[in-house]
Design an enzyme around this catalytic site. Structure first.
Site, PDB file in Angstrom:
ATOM      1  N   GLU A 187       0.848  -1.192   0.000  1.00  0.00           N
ATOM      2  CA  GLU A 187       0.000   0.000   0.000  1.00  0.00           C
ATOM      3  C   GLU A 187       0.886   1.246   0.000  1.00  0.00           C
ATOM      4  OE1 GLU A 187      -3.532   0.031   2.472  1.00  0.00           O
ATOM      5  OE2 GLU A 187      -3.217  -2.089   2.915  1.00  0.00           O
TER       6      GLU A 187
ATOM      7  N   CYS B  89      -2.438  -6.960   5.497  1.00  0.00           N
ATOM      8  CA  CYS B  89      -1.794  -8.235   5.132  1.00  0.00           C
ATOM      9  C   CYS B  89      -1.105  -8.944   6.289  1.00  0.00           C
ATOM     10  CB  CYS B  89      -0.792  -7.997   4.000  1.00  0.00           C
ATOM     11  SG  CYS B  89      -1.551  -7.520   2.444  1.00  0.00           S
TER      12      CYS B  89
ATOM     13  N   LYS C 164       0.703   2.894   7.976  1.00  0.00           N
ATOM     14  CA  LYS C 164       1.911   3.335   7.288  1.00  0.00           C
ATOM     15  C   LYS C 164       1.547   4.574   6.489  1.00  0.00           C
ATOM     16  CE  LYS C 164       3.170   1.231   3.472  1.00  0.00           C
ATOM     17  NZ  LYS C 164       3.578   0.226   2.469  1.00  0.00           N
TER      18      LYS C 164
ATOM     19  N   LYS D  52      -3.203 -10.336   9.378  1.00  0.00           N
ATOM     20  CA  LYS D  52      -4.153 -11.357   8.936  1.00  0.00           C
ATOM     21  C   LYS D  52      -3.445 -12.598   8.398  1.00  0.00           C
ATOM     22  CE  LYS D  52      -6.243 -10.438   5.007  1.00  0.00           C
ATOM     23  NZ  LYS D  52      -5.887 -11.481   4.024  1.00  0.00           N
TER      24      LYS D  52
END
Length: 436
Positions: free
Chosen positions: A155, A263, A324, A266
């Site tokens: 991302e 990500c 982030k 999980k």
């Protein structure tokens, strides 16, 4: 070649737009009619640098469109990508595959001619075989094959990651399905991108293994940072020293408040669940997930300690809320642990994030929202940097001191030089670095 992209979330929208940039006709499908209408108007539901321009250009070129008509899009497609959510299940940490299997059932009835059905969603080992079984059960006459093509998009840098990836992993087990996938990724062959064809199971596991390893690197350097604080070492120098070793590499060796996002949290717990289910436990990954959870919870304690042992009745400015920079994603962000813990300790929190406040507001209660960093700091007893947005890297330190009641900065991302901050008159603390 024509692609039907089922799902217009982060992965589906970015992948669809990038495939269209490659010159492929892409139709992105979603059940949410309002979302499709907004996309048709050029409104992008996520913040990803450059995505709005990419979508606009390819819509104008006629290569990218949006629809709720699954039947029409699938019937004309050479490849149907399933890019729907796989959230963590309610028990055990397993991935919830409800949306993937629902998409497979719906797609099955509309397949016409030979079609490759591609799992783009992050799914555990065995999902591809189950999708294959579902489609064959729903539509025994369908001429199709299932492939796995996991995404490795960061991302904030997703477009570059898609256009210039380190590698592409494709689980495709027949020559015919491999030819379809090769045609879709042909532009990457021209720039000599490594493209690895594997079995379905190998592709599925590679995605989880990659994310688990990166999460392990982050957690390792965070524990080294804690040790550095005890023995007077500098974690930046340690990270550079080991990162120059080609076997280790420099990336993901930045100490901080712990990993978050869509990500790593999980995928690590999903991998642990898969391993436990087949009797091959992954103790390292189990420990990584546990340490990271504990670390995020402990960050508020660092702030409280830097404020003299108590934040009761104090105002704390928090800069950065997303997990982030360059994204508006709040999933498993450290701020979701830090802010409530400070409030529970009696602090008032005033916060600012360049892109994430709309997403943060429903998740964080009783926060005063500021319009910029300096407004957040005005009258505060301390400032905490939680997310390393570029605009926080070069704050006017004299203006910061004038805004704060006391020049106390807790830099959880290590974006400032400790000695320079001390020389500037700040009571400064960071992660894993000596103050003097």
């Amino acid at each position: 070649m024509r692609i039907a992209m089922v799902g217009t979330g982060y992965v589906g929208l970015v992948s669809g737009a990038c495939f269209s940039e490659f010159g492929t006709d892409v139709v992105c499908i979603d059940k949410d009619a309002d979302k499709i209408a907004r996309l048709e108007r050029g409104e992008i539901p996520i913040f990803e640098p450059g995505l709005d321009i990419l979508v606009a250009n390819n819509r104008a070129a006629g290569r990218l469109s949006f629809t709720t008509d699954l039947a029409g899009a699938v019937a004309e497609a050479d490849a149907v990508f399933i890019a729907v959510g796989t959230p963590t299940g309610r028990t055990g940490g397993e991935a919830d595959l409800t949306y993937v299997y629902e998409a497979a059932r719906e797609v099955a009835g509309f397949l016409k001619g030979y079609t490759v059905v591609v799992n783009k969603s992050t799914v555990p080992v065995g999902t591809g075989r189950e999708v294959q079984r579902i489609i064959a059960e729903v539509n025994p006459d369908a001429e199709f094959e299932v492939a796995s093509n996991p995404e490795f998009l960061r991302e904030g840098a997703a477009i570059n990651d898609f256009m210039r990836p380190d590698r592409v992993i494709i689980g495709a087990e027949s020559e015919r399905s491999q030819e379809v996938m090769q045609a879709l990724y042909r532009p990457l062959y021209l720039i000599e991108t490594p493209i690895l064809f594997t079995t379905l199971e190998t592709a599925e596991l590679t995605k989880y293994a990659g994310n688990a390893f990166l999460a392990t690197k982050i957690t390792f350097i965070n524990e080294i940072a804690d040790l550095c604080e005890k023995v007077g070492a500098n974690v930046h120098d340690v990270a550079r020293g080991i990162g120059l070793d080609g076997r280790i590499g420099r990336k993901f060796l930045h100490a901080g408040p712990g990993y978050g996002g869509s990500c790593f949290p999980k995928d690590t717990v999903a991998l642990v669940h898969t391993a436990q289910k087949v009797g091959s436990p992954m103790r390292i990954v189990e420990t990584v997930a546990d340490i990271n959870d504990r670390r995020k919870k402990a960050m508020a304690g660092r702030v409280i300690e830097a404020c003299g042992g108590s934040v009761e009745g104090k105002t704390i400015a928090v800069l950065g809320l997303t997990f982030k920079p360059n994204t508006d994603d709040m999933r498993d962000a450290p701020s979701l642990e830090i802010v409530p813990a400070l409030q529970a300790a009696g602090a008032t929190v005033r916060a600012f994030d360049p892109e994430g406040m709309a997403q943060a507001e429903p998740l964080l209660s009783n926060v005063a929202w500021a319009q910029n960093a300096y407004e957040a700091m005005t009258g505060a007893d301390a400032v905490v940097i939680v997310t390393e947005w570029n605009e926080f890297r070069a704050l006017d330190l004299e203006r910061v001191k004038a805004a704060l009641k006391a020049p106390v900065m807790i830099d959880l991302r290590n974006i400032y030089n400790p000695q320079e901050m001390i020389d500037a008159g700040f009571d400064y603390s960071s992660v894993g670095r000596p103050v003097r």
